[in-house]
Scaffold this motif. Structure first.
Motif, PDB file in Angstrom:
ATOM      1  N   LEU A  64       5.080  10.631  -7.538  1.00 14.02           N
ATOM      2  CA  LEU A  64       5.129  10.372  -6.207  1.00 14.02           C
ATOM      3  C   LEU A  64       4.445  11.549  -5.732  1.00 14.02           C
ATOM      4  CD1 LEU A  64       6.850   9.492  -3.644  1.00 14.02           C
ATOM      5  CD2 LEU A  64       8.474  11.552  -4.280  1.00 14.02           C
ATOM      6  N   THR A  65       3.614  11.405  -4.488  1.00 18.51           N
ATOM      7  CA  THR A  65       2.890  12.233  -3.882  1.00 18.51           C
ATOM      8  C   THR A  65       3.215  12.384  -2.216  1.00 18.51           C
ATOM      9  OG1 THR A  65       1.143  11.059  -3.129  1.00 18.51           O
ATOM     10  CG2 THR A  65       0.840  11.841  -5.455  1.00 18.51           C
ATOM     11  N   GLY A  66       2.597  13.120  -1.471  1.00 22.93           N
ATOM     12  CA  GLY A  66       2.915  13.099  -0.192  1.00 22.93           C
ATOM     13  C   GLY A  66       2.531  11.862   0.705  1.00 22.93           C
ATOM     14  N   ASP A  67       1.564  11.115  -0.281  1.00 21.74           N
ATOM     15  CA  ASP A  67       1.232   9.955   0.498  1.00 21.74           C
ATOM     16  C   ASP A  67       1.673   8.497  -0.049  1.00 21.74           C
ATOM     17  OD1 ASP A  67      -0.734  11.060   2.218  1.00 21.74           O
ATOM     18  OD2 ASP A  67      -2.023  11.887   0.627  1.00 21.74           O
ATOM     19  N   ASP A  68       2.104   8.370  -1.434  1.00 19.57           N
ATOM     20  CA  ASP A  68       2.525   7.288  -2.158  1.00 19.57           C
ATOM     21  C   ASP A  68       3.255   7.385  -3.179  1.00 19.57           C
ATOM     22  OD1 ASP A  68       2.637   4.629  -2.109  1.00 19.57           O
ATOM     23  OD2 ASP A  68       0.313   4.277  -2.074  1.00 19.57           O
ATOM     24  N   PHE A  69       3.738   6.383  -3.796  1.00 18.48           N
ATOM     25  CA  PHE A  69       4.458   6.287  -5.194  1.00 18.48           C
ATOM     26  C   PHE A  69       3.685   5.297  -5.907  1.00 18.48           C
ATOM     27  CE2 PHE A  69       7.895   4.613  -7.816  1.00 18.48           C
ATOM     28  CZ  PHE A  69       8.189   5.760  -8.180  1.00 18.48           C
ATOM     29  N   GLY A  70       3.453   5.438  -7.041  1.00 19.96           N
ATOM     30  CA  GLY A  70       2.905   4.566  -7.757  1.00 19.96           C
ATOM     31  C   GLY A  70       2.071   4.938  -9.113  1.00 19.96           C
ATOM     32  N   PHE A  71       1.498   4.143  -9.818  1.00 21.89           N
ATOM     33  CA  PHE A  71       0.763   4.656 -11.212  1.00 21.89           C
ATOM     34  C   PHE A  71      -0.540   5.215 -10.831  1.00 21.89           C
ATOM     35  CE2 PHE A  71       3.485   1.052 -12.223  1.00 21.89           C
ATOM     36  CZ  PHE A  71       4.307   1.622 -13.273  1.00 21.89           C
ATOM     37  N   LEU A  72      -0.863   6.394 -11.650  1.00 23.27           N
ATOM     38  CA  LEU A  72      -2.103   7.177 -11.288  1.00 23.27           C
ATOM     39  C   LEU A  72      -3.250   6.579 -12.066  1.00 23.27           C
ATOM     40  CD1 LEU A  72      -3.485   9.506 -10.091  1.00 23.27           C
ATOM     41  CD2 LEU A  72      -2.265  10.985 -11.945  1.00 23.27           C
ATOM     42  N   THR A  73      -4.266   6.031 -11.597  1.00 25.09           N
ATOM     43  CA  THR A  73      -5.400   5.696 -12.245  1.00 25.09           C
ATOM     44  C   THR A  73      -6.495   6.603 -11.742  1.00 25.09           C
ATOM     45  OG1 THR A  73      -4.578   3.642 -12.688  1.00 25.09           O
ATOM     46  CG2 THR A  73      -6.728   3.639 -13.202  1.00 25.09           C
ATOM     47  N   GLY A  74      -7.128   7.427 -12.495  1.00 30.95           N
ATOM     48  CA  GLY A  74      -8.221   8.303 -12.024  1.00 30.95           C
ATOM     49  C   GLY A  74      -7.695   9.167 -10.903  1.00 30.95           C
ATOM     50  N   ALA A  75      -8.158   9.137  -9.589  1.00 37.61           N
ATOM     51  CA  ALA A  75      -8.012   9.628  -8.381  1.00 37.61           C
ATOM     52  C   ALA A  75      -7.248   8.793  -7.190  1.00 37.61           C
ATOM     53  CB  ALA A  75      -9.104  10.322  -7.842  1.00 37.61           C
TER      54      ALA A  75
END
Length: 561
Positions: free
Chosen positions: A306-317
């Motif tokens: 979870l970041t300030g912009d979205d929630f999901g799976f981190l792939t690269g950037a």
């Protein structure tokens, strides 16, 4: 699902691969003929070859040599038996137990001309069924009687079992998983046992599978093998990596569903011993059975954040959002400080700072579950239930159903004064927790007892102590089906402990700022989040930062089937 979106608040850290120079292959010299290839299951016994008894050895030296010879299981510990008298040689049972100790602390004392006592610093034990447990007491004393045979000291009486140094144990014994079903017959649940990889391994594993699970898993797992079925003969020959498992005639009366589940358990259990196929028979009659399909417990290899912009799976950037759930998570106010996502990714259990534990559904519904003060991070199971407990009330775990209602559930972790972290295994059959009892913190695991529909009924009567915590427990996660990762803080250092459920632990230093931990299918894949939002992954013995701007490192309980 929304399109892949760039993550503006995330700064990916570049990864630099350095290829070390290699020495060249030899280009001259004689050609040596290698050994003929053999099947793994037909390979000779694991071959540490200890020393023989030396002429003129003292009684203490004979005892020391005998103990050291426990590292050589080849030929049913034939080398160790050379230290025994002719009459005692076939009475001693090396498979009865393993005492795991600190070799440098061994102290032999010659009590008389014909008696030697050996004092050990005990670390753990393996019983006759291969189950690994921590030692009950730190000191163990073994007694040996000796006599002279042909002018040489030989042991005439000794405890059954072998003694192995803690740093040597995993080179002689190896972990194998007996596979049982969860009560709903959807998942396979491993029960780790330790045996030397000898030619009788297939027989040992099959016999133990039929004997049933470890006591701490009683009620938490199911076995397809009825009590009426037994091995006949009591051996499992393996030819070209195919095991022939022959049962008594009672197996002829079993229905197709039972046979299918038996085949599934055998296939999965013996696969851990590199056996590629299993044929079930009664005498010369083949039992028709196809393995049953089971649900996978694997998770996505990408970190879920979870970041300030979205929630999901981190792939690269970039982040790959989860349809429905990502939108719902971004609407939660205040933002979650911890999250665990269900296998179907249709809901997440989250903890909100100062607010409690909530359920966030992919359809946007947000349900308050537990508003008691000082709650730890919640955990969810594959059947839609959310588990929550306050830090200072370990016995008061509450389980909530899909509608957000608490269900009847007995007290947990009796006698514990505090619980720092907990997490359910991906199959939902085991609950691991870092709890404090009598001022000492340790990691424990219990079986989760359920009905045939998956409704949690309680924890197993017996629990398994995995090991003492290093300092104060911070977070816990399942790294794979048999291993948990524990993040703890010890003064001015952070430590990650990789703990096999029913096996030894390995601990390494971690970034001091680490506050949460997650894994991805393998015990070697460990991710950490720092208090500053940095994301770390362990590469070998080092921690490498791979991203920043991470508000929550979520954990996964599986993935859609």
């Amino acid at each position: 699902m929304r399109s892949r979106r760039a993550m503006t608040a995330l700064v990916a850290t570049a990864l630099v691969l350095v290829l070390a120079a290699c020495t060249g292959l030899p280009t001259s010299g004689p050609v040596n003929v290698g050994r003929e290839p053999t099947d793994a299951a037909e390979a000779p016994d694991f071959s540490f070859v200890p020393d023989r008894p030396q002429p003129g050895a003292t009684a203490e030296q004979i005892v020391d040599g005998f103990v050291r010879a426990g590292s050589g299981p080849a030929g049913d510990w034939s080398r160790a038996r050379l230290f025994l008298t002719d009459s005692f040689r076939n009475q001693w049972d090396p498979t009865a137990s393993v005492t795991i100790d600190v070799q440098g602390d061994r102290r032999a004392t010659e009590n008389a001309d014909d008696a030697v006592s050996l004092t050990l610093t005990s670390v753990a034990n393996v019983d006759e069924r291969g189950a690994y447990t921590l030692a009950d007491s730190e000191t163990t004393v073994l007694q040996f009687a000796l006599v002279q045979e042909d002018g040489e000291w030989r042991i005439s009486a000794a405890p059954d079992g072998v003694v192995l140094d803690q740093d040597f144990f995993t080179r002689v014994y190896r972990p194998y998983s007996l596979m049982f079903f969860d009560p709903t017959w959807q998942y396979l649940v491993p029960d780790v046992r330790w045996f030397p990889p000898t030619n009788t391994l297939a027989t040992v594993l099959t016999a133990e599978l039929l004997n049933g699970p470890s006591p701490w898993l009683s009620g938490a797992v199911a076995s397809a093998f009825p009590d009426s079925v037994s091995l006949e003969p009591r051996s499992v020959p393996v030819i070209s990596n195919v095991a022939d498992v022959s049962f008594n005639t009672a197996a002829l009366d079993l229905d197709a569903s039972t046979l299918s589940r038996m085949q599934t358990q055998l296939d999965a259990t013996l696969a851990t011993a590199t056996i590629t196929a299993v044929e079930m028979t009664v005498g010369s009659t083949a039992l028709p059975a196809e393995p049953q399909a089971v649900r996978s417990t694997s998770v996505s290899a990408s970190p879920l954040v979870l970041t300030g912009d979205d929630f999901g799976f981190l792939t690269g950037a970039e982040l790959d959002p989860i349809s429905g759930l990502s939108d719902a998570m971004m609407q939660v106010v205040p933002a979650p400080v911890a999250a665990q996502v269900s296998p179907n990714r249709d809901f997440a259990a989250v903890r909100l700072a100062g607010e409690g534990v909530f359920r966030v559904d992919a359809d946007g519904a947000v349900t308050a579950l537990d508003t008691r003060p000082d709650l730890i991070d919640p955990t969810v199971d594959p059947f839609g239930y959310t588990w929550s407990v306050p830090r200072d009330a370990a016995s008061t775990t509450v389980v909530f159903d899909e509608a957000g209602q608490p269900i009847p559930f007995p007290a947990t972790w009796s006698g514990a004064s505090q619980i720092s972290a907990m997490s359910l295994s991906h199959d939902g059959a085991r609950l691991a927790a870092v709890i404090t009892t009598g001022g000492r913190s340790a990691t424990w695991v219990a079986g989760v007892v359920r009905d045939a529909k998956g409704v949690p009924l309680g924890l197993s009567a017996e629990t398994l102590l995995l090991g003492p915590a290093v300092g104060r427990g911070v977070a816990l996660t399942w790294l794979d089906n048999t291993t948990v990762g524990i993040l703890s803080s010890d003064g001015d250092r952070s430590v990650v402990s990789t703990q096999r459920v029913g096996g030894p632990v390995t601990s390494t230093d971690a970034p001091v700022s680490a506050v949460s931990i997650a894994g991805a299918n393998q015990s070697t894949t460990v991710r950490l989040r720092g208090s500053d939002g940095a994301l770390y992954i362990r590469r070998g013995s080092n921690w490498q930062q791979t991203a920043s701007g991470i508000d929550v490192l979520a954990t996964q309980q599986g993935q859609p089937q």
